[in-house]
Design an enzyme around this catalytic site. Structure first.
Site, mmCIF file in Angstrom:
data_model
loop_
_atom_site.group_PDB
_atom_site.id
_atom_site.type_symbol
_atom_site.label_atom_id
_atom_site.label_comp_id
_atom_site.label_asym_id
_atom_site.label_seq_id
_atom_site.Cartn_x
_atom_site.Cartn_y
_atom_site.Cartn_z
ATOM 1 N N HIS A 54 -21.569 54.098 -56.810
ATOM 2 C CA HIS A 54 -19.676 53.648 -57.667
ATOM 3 C C HIS A 54 -19.839 54.153 -59.559
ATOM 4 O O HIS A 54 -18.945 54.917 -59.714
ATOM 5 C CB HIS A 54 -19.426 53.168 -57.039
ATOM 6 C CG HIS A 54 -18.370 51.957 -57.484
ATOM 7 N ND1 HIS A 54 -17.403 52.823 -57.147
ATOM 8 C CD2 HIS A 54 -17.667 51.564 -58.014
ATOM 9 C CE1 HIS A 54 -16.148 52.063 -56.950
ATOM 10 N NE2 HIS A 54 -16.910 51.496 -58.160
ATOM 11 N N TYR A 57 -23.283 57.747 -60.079
ATOM 12 C CA TYR A 57 -22.794 59.498 -59.286
ATOM 13 C C TYR A 57 -24.054 60.287 -58.613
ATOM 14 O O TYR A 57 -23.805 61.447 -59.330
ATOM 15 C CB TYR A 57 -20.955 60.800 -59.983
ATOM 16 C CG TYR A 57 -20.163 59.887 -59.983
ATOM 17 C CD1 TYR A 57 -19.747 59.229 -58.348
ATOM 18 C CD2 TYR A 57 -20.174 59.296 -61.394
ATOM 19 C CE1 TYR A 57 -17.840 58.719 -59.612
ATOM 20 C CE2 TYR A 57 -18.418 58.790 -61.999
ATOM 21 C CZ TYR A 57 -17.643 58.221 -60.606
ATOM 22 O OH TYR A 57 -16.528 57.961 -61.331
ATOM 23 N N HIS A 100 -10.225 51.762 -54.186
ATOM 24 C CA HIS A 100 -10.481 50.234 -54.132
ATOM 25 C C HIS A 100 -10.278 49.960 -52.205
ATOM 26 O O HIS A 100 -10.064 49.385 -52.069
ATOM 27 C CB HIS A 100 -9.956 48.988 -54.605
ATOM 28 C CG HIS A 100 -10.181 48.011 -55.437
ATOM 29 N ND1 HIS A 100 -10.670 47.063 -55.344
ATOM 30 C CD2 HIS A 100 -11.373 48.722 -56.376
ATOM 31 C CE1 HIS A 100 -11.407 46.521 -56.403
ATOM 32 N NE2 HIS A 100 -11.877 46.637 -56.921
ATOM 33 N N ARG A 121 -6.220 49.425 -65.978
ATOM 34 C CA ARG A 121 -6.505 48.849 -67.569
ATOM 35 C C ARG A 121 -7.346 49.840 -68.057
ATOM 36 O O ARG A 121 -7.975 50.374 -69.207
ATOM 37 C CB ARG A 121 -8.337 47.252 -67.270
ATOM 38 C CG ARG A 121 -7.402 46.071 -67.371
ATOM 39 C CD ARG A 121 -8.262 45.360 -67.201
ATOM 40 N NE ARG A 121 -9.425 45.161 -66.101
ATOM 41 C CZ ARG A 121 -8.946 45.045 -64.984
ATOM 42 N NH1 ARG A 121 -7.764 44.322 -64.622
ATOM 43 N NH2 ARG A 121 -9.988 44.996 -63.805
ATOM 44 N N ASP A 122 -7.605 51.166 -67.253
ATOM 45 C CA ASP A 122 -8.282 52.168 -67.089
ATOM 46 C C ASP A 122 -7.701 52.898 -68.384
ATOM 47 O O ASP A 122 -8.458 53.548 -69.510
ATOM 48 C CB ASP A 122 -8.998 52.966 -66.342
ATOM 49 C CG ASP A 122 -10.790 52.253 -65.810
ATOM 50 O OD1 ASP A 122 -11.153 51.764 -66.624
ATOM 51 O OD2 ASP A 122 -10.427 52.911 -64.438
ATOM 52 N N GLN A 245 -12.724 40.977 -55.767
ATOM 53 C CA GLN A 245 -12.797 40.329 -57.160
ATOM 54 C C GLN A 245 -11.277 39.525 -56.936
ATOM 55 O O GLN A 245 -10.760 39.634 -55.953
ATOM 56 C CB GLN A 245 -12.465 40.938 -58.281
ATOM 57 C CG GLN A 245 -13.875 42.259 -58.240
ATOM 58 C CD GLN A 245 -13.836 43.276 -57.488
ATOM 59 O OE1 GLN A 245 -13.639 43.035 -56.466
ATOM 60 N NE2 GLN A 245 -14.468 44.367 -58.645
ATOM 61 N N GLU A 317 -18.298 41.359 -61.326
ATOM 62 C CA GLU A 317 -16.572 41.970 -61.328
ATOM 63 C C GLU A 317 -15.222 40.379 -61.595
ATOM 64 O O GLU A 317 -14.530 41.414 -61.272
ATOM 65 C CB GLU A 317 -16.286 43.288 -60.331
ATOM 66 C CG GLU A 317 -17.757 43.731 -60.672
ATOM 67 C CD GLU A 317 -17.820 45.009 -59.809
ATOM 68 O OE1 GLU A 317 -16.875 45.703 -59.090
ATOM 69 O OE2 GLU A 317 -18.332 45.446 -59.441
ATOM 70 N N ASN A 537 -12.510 60.226 -59.187
ATOM 71 C CA ASN A 537 -13.203 58.286 -58.896
ATOM 72 C C ASN A 537 -14.367 59.258 -58.125
ATOM 73 O O ASN A 537 -13.530 60.202 -56.893
ATOM 74 C CB ASN A 537 -12.671 57.494 -58.287
ATOM 75 C CG ASN A 537 -13.372 56.329 -57.677
ATOM 76 O OD1 ASN A 537 -12.821 56.172 -56.650
ATOM 77 N ND2 ASN A 537 -13.851 56.154 -58.448
#
Length: 740
Positions: A54, A57, A100, A121-122, A245, A317, A537
């Site tokens: 994750h 990579y 996710h 947030r990214d 989370q 997290e 991702n």
């Protein structure tokens, strides 16, 4: 767990406790060599999350290098929170998609909600204001009680978070197949707009500069979330619910506004989201990118639970947290900005020049690791690749369906959950908040205006995973091409791609072959369509008790509408408009909705695609749209031309269509041959349209509220639009209400 009860380095090695954290014997030996000693419990945990697939990579990196990542519009490629593309006028668009999946399989509401929060947030960590959310979802068959539960809770989680933050969820896709029964896919995409001068990067530069923690306090939720996302789901996965989370969208909203204000403060050096692997990844990555080191005093980390160990703090997290690097002596300026929003910015460390991540707790050094060993130098594996037996078998199979009743077949296809209206989904989303949405969910692509300009952005997510399963390389090409098709149908020029590669266990040669071939196809399509991959991702190990999902490389794409007058939708506009088809049909039914409905399974060859033909047709159509001679445009995809026509009339009010079919009628109506578009044109624009576009006129828009199809002067299909609409809109709500 107190520090006193943590296993000793010797115990960790002798009892092979590192295996439970996802590390192999060889990797643990590498860690020993890097440190020149045995790692302690905290260090072992830090390596385990940073060397997980994750975060590192390690299994996919050799494959990802194939993607084209540069282009004339690219300002920021892969490696930061999001990719950024220039759109003129000093503006740029930042976007990224992430998965996710595993958390959503275990706790669907929070798994989906925090997936949305993380991708937001990214984007704002780059300095961009998020303007839109999209999602791509995969579930098992909607007849299963478990699937209904996952579907309802995932959609509720996405809606609950996005609506509270105040960012419109404007588009996406939902597909249903038995392959996702135990392992749903939840991929979230965020798009933001930024001025060039506001672009931020996640770097920890300037020796002596202060490291500051902002946002929610750290708890024990999400510990080992990155590792959890790097293993297969099993019957025991339910016990890992604490790895999921819990999100707070109201905290996110405050954090977003504060961060977008603080980027204008000269005291800010760098900023990064605490995402996967939390404080560990953000600190190590920021230092590694800057060629520096970082020291953290964990006693200063805001905690919402008592007695947290260094291991727990570094691997947590917990959501809605950011890490900032601030010029030494100017911390108060940053604190004042966050204080306005009721947030505390707290100094927890400093930048060093020794390239080490050094952690202090209760006056002692509890971890000391080279940052590059964590962020850059994880082991890279070149996995064996093997063509699966099923692929060879499928290449020899021909499937030509027989259709006896065209009306029954069309209505049946419109009721299939993958084709049926997703209104039940998107009506739970606030897609008009901020009032920039011009084309709402339900069309080929969502379109949002860019305030202060005459431009707009078109955005979409796409992938037909059945095609990728039948032929990964061809399916990969089609995923990129279809996304671009949807962008063009909206009146936009495709700009760039973000991708989320959802596959099974890469340690199985057949699965790695799927990944490798899909990326080959996607890379070729990106080069030919000139849409570089700027972010993305990888989500591997999507298996349940050894059974892999269909290979699903989701493509997120953004395009630019040069003038809002060019915005085009799929709805037919007025009676008398001429209907054209761009592209010819072939007998291509492998992986089609018709095949699935008639046989209950997927087999045979995927549709073929000629990327040069694809580009030519897209360019011709976009030229015609910009010339103002196209009334509507829609790509022909799942269900073929019959479904595309139905969608065009159902999107309009009170209109119908009269169409004449020639040749192989079953192929013309239901084949999923690629690179095809259905277009309507005003009669006065007929000559100019036919000069610009190679297309065949097949009928015209009517005002009788029916879809009427003839072949050789015989009516083969005559269905009231309202009948189609009722079936199409009612399918998913009916399935959700039905008792099993």
């Amino acid at each position: 767990m107190s520090l006193l009860l943590e296993p000793s380095p010797t115990m960790i090695k002798e009892q092979k406790m590192y295996r439970d954290m996802g590390l192999t014997d060889e990797e643990f030996a590498m860690i020993e060599r890097i440190l020149g000693r045995l790692p302690n419990y905290t260090e072992t945990g830090i390596f385990s999350v940073m060397w997980s697939e994750h975060c590192s990579y390690k299994n996919s990196k050799p494959v990802l290098k194939k993607f084209p990542t540069e282009g004339k519009h690219v300002l920021q490629g892969p490696g930061e929170g999001a990719g950024i593309v220039d759109i003129g006028d000093g503006l740029a668009v930042a976007f990224k998609i992430e998965s996710h999946n595993h958390p959503s399989a275990i706790e669907p509401y929070q798994g989906a909600a925090t997936g949305v929060g993380g991708i937001i947030r990214d984007v704002f960590s780059m300095g961009a204001r998020p303007i839109a959310l999209l999602n791509s979802l995969r579930f098992g068959e909607l007849t299963s009680p478990r699937v209904k539960y996952l579907f309802e809770r995932v959609v509720a989680g996405i809606a609950g978070y996005g609506n509270c933050v105040g960012i419109p969820t404007v588009g996406g896709e939902v597909q249903f197949d038995a392959a996702y029964e135990g392992n749903p896919l939840v991929n979230a995409m965020c798009v933001g707009v930024i001025r060039h001068e506001d672009i931020q990067k996640g770097i920890a530069s300037g020796v002596g500069n202060t490291v500051m923690y902002v946002g929610a306090k750290t708890g024990r939720d999400g510990i080992h979330g990155a590792t959890f996302a790097s293993e297969e789901l099993t019957e025991q996965s339910e016990q890992k619910r604490p790895a999921v989370q819990v999100g707070d969208p109201f905290m996110e909203k405050l954090l977003l506004e504060a961060c977008l204000e603080v980027i204008h403060c000269d005291a800010l050096v760098g900023m990064q989201d605490m995402g996967a692997a939390g404080l560990t990844s953000s600190s190590a990555e920021m230092a590694s990118k800057a060629g520096s080191g970082i020291e953290l005093n964990l006693d200063l980390v805001p905690q919402r639970e008592t007695g947290m160990t260094p291991y727990e703090m570094m691997l947590s997290e917990s959501q809605e947290r950011m890490l900032l690097v601030v010029k030494k002596g100017r911390e108060q300026e940053i604190m004042d900005v966050f204080s306005k929003y009721g947030l505390e910015a707290k100094a927890i460390g400093r930048v060093t020049d020794d390239h080490m991540l050094r952690l202090y707790h209760r006056g002692e050094v509890v971890a000391e690791i080279p940052v590059d060993a964590l962020a850059k130098d994880a082991p890279v594996y070149h996995k064996p690749s093997q063509e699966p037996a099923y692929y060879r078998e499928f290449q020899t199979m021909e499937y030509v369906p027989t259709v006896d009743n065209y009306e029954e077949t069309l209505l049946a296809l419109l009721s299939q959950p993958t084709i049926a209206s997703k209104e039940w989904v998107y009506e739970q989303y606030d897609y008009m908040v901020r009032t920039n949405t011009v084309v709402a969910p339900g069309s080929d692509a969502a379109v949002l205006r860019i305030r202060g300009t005459n431009k707009a952005l078109a955005m979409t997510t796409d992938c037909n995973s059945r095609y990728v399963y039948l032929d990964p390389e061809v399916g990969g090409k089609i995923a990129i091409a279809e996304a671009a098709r949807n962008i063009v149908c909206s009146g936009a020029q495709p700009l760039a791609v973000t991708d989320c590669l959802n596959f099974g266990n890469p340690e199985k040669p057949e699965i790695f072959w799927q990944l490798e071939k899909a990326v080959d196809g996607m890379s070729e399509a990106c080069r030919i369509l000139e849409t570089p991959v700027i972010s993305g991702n990888v989500s591997l190990y999507n298996e349940t008790n050894g059974e892999a999902i269909y290979p699903t490389p989701i493509v997120g794409m953004v395009g630019i509408v040069e003038h809002v007058d060019h915005i085009t939708t799929q709805a037919f506009k007025q009676p008398g408009d001429l209907i054209y088809i761009i592209g010819e049909a072939k007998q291509e039914f492998g992986g089609s909705e018709l095949q699935k409905w008639l046989t209950g399974r997927i087999f045979g060859k995927a549709p073929t695609i000629d990327l040069h033909v694809e580009v030519k047709r897209q360019q011709q159509l976009l030229t015609a749209i910009r010339a103002g001679v196209v009334a509507s445009a829609h790509d022909v995809s799942e269900g073929g031309l019959a479904v595309a026509l139905a969608e065009c009339v159902m999107s309009a009010q009170g209109l119908g269509a009269r169409v004449e079919m020639k040749g192989d009628v079953v192929a013309e109506l239901f084949s999923e041959t690629q690179s095809r578009f259905i277009v309507s044109v005003k009669k006065e624009h007929q000559q100019m349209f036919e000069r610009l576009v190679q297309a065949v006129r097949i009928g015209e828009v009517t005002n009788d509220g029916t879809l009427h199809v003839t072949a050789e002067d015989t009516c083969i299909l005559h269905v009231p639009v309202e009948t189609m609409r009722n079936v199409w809109k009612g399918a998913i709500p009916c399935l959700l209400k039905s008792k099993d």
